[in-house]
Write a protein that holds these residues in place. Structure first.
Motif: not given
Length: 184
Positions: A129, A132-136, A142, A144-145, A151
């Motif tokens: 997670y 995929k989405y990071g943790e600001s 993130a 996965c891009d 991923c």
């Protein structure tokens, strides 16, 4: 009239035998399925390397860089090994007389493997997670891009591992039920 009573008695005896055969077949099929999906999940993790360039800096994504993904891999390897060995145990138990302690031992082993696989899946899901989405709030980006192949393989591995958890949940329920029926 005696013949009719004998037929009824035969039906009563064949029902438990049919139930035992169905139980044994379900055990073997679920254990083989768990072996296959944990082996596939292990293979997906082992082959999930990818190199990417971000802002002119080249970096490599590997499962071995993360202790969580190493744990996830080890959980799948252990699950695969025990699943494979338990197929043979299921064959042996099928040939033995009903013994509640045997089925209870299998129940406990299935429960332990299910818990190990579930903990590996939960840990890998959490790190996935973040990937995929990071943790600001923590400043984690993130990734996965940038490493989509990496991923996607880990996502496939997670799906397969969660499927193995479901198989082991079914095995646990079957073993507990069989142990209970023998006791009663």
């Amino acid at each position: 009239m005696e013949m009719n009573m004998g037929t009824k008695g035969d039906r009563r005896q064949s029902a438990p035998v049919k139930g035992l055969r169905l139980f044994s077949a379900a055990q073997v099929v679920l254990r083989l399925a768990a072996t296959a999906v944990t082996l596939a999940a292990t293979w997906a993790v082992l082959t999930s390397n990818q190199t990417a360039t971000v802002y002119g800096i080249q970096f490599e994504a590997r499962y071995s860089y993360s202790p969580i993904l190493k744990f996830f891999l080890i959980a799948n390897i252990v699950g695969c090994g025990i699943s494979f060995l338990s197929v043979f145990v299921a064959f042996v138990l099928d040939k033995m007389a009903d013994n509640r302690s045997n089925y209870f031992c299998i129940f406990v082993l299935d429960l332990i493997v299910m818990a190990l696989l579930l903990s590996g899946c939960a840990a890998a899901s959490a790190i996935g997670y973040v990937g995929k989405y990071g943790e600001s709030h923590s400043g984690w980006m993130a990734i996965c891009d940038n490493v989509t192949k990496f991923c996607h393989k880990l996502t496939l591995s997670l799906v397969l591992s969660y499927l193995a958890v479901i198989f082991y949940l079914c095995l646990t329920i079957l073993s507990a039920n069989r142990s209970r029926k023998i006791y009663a």
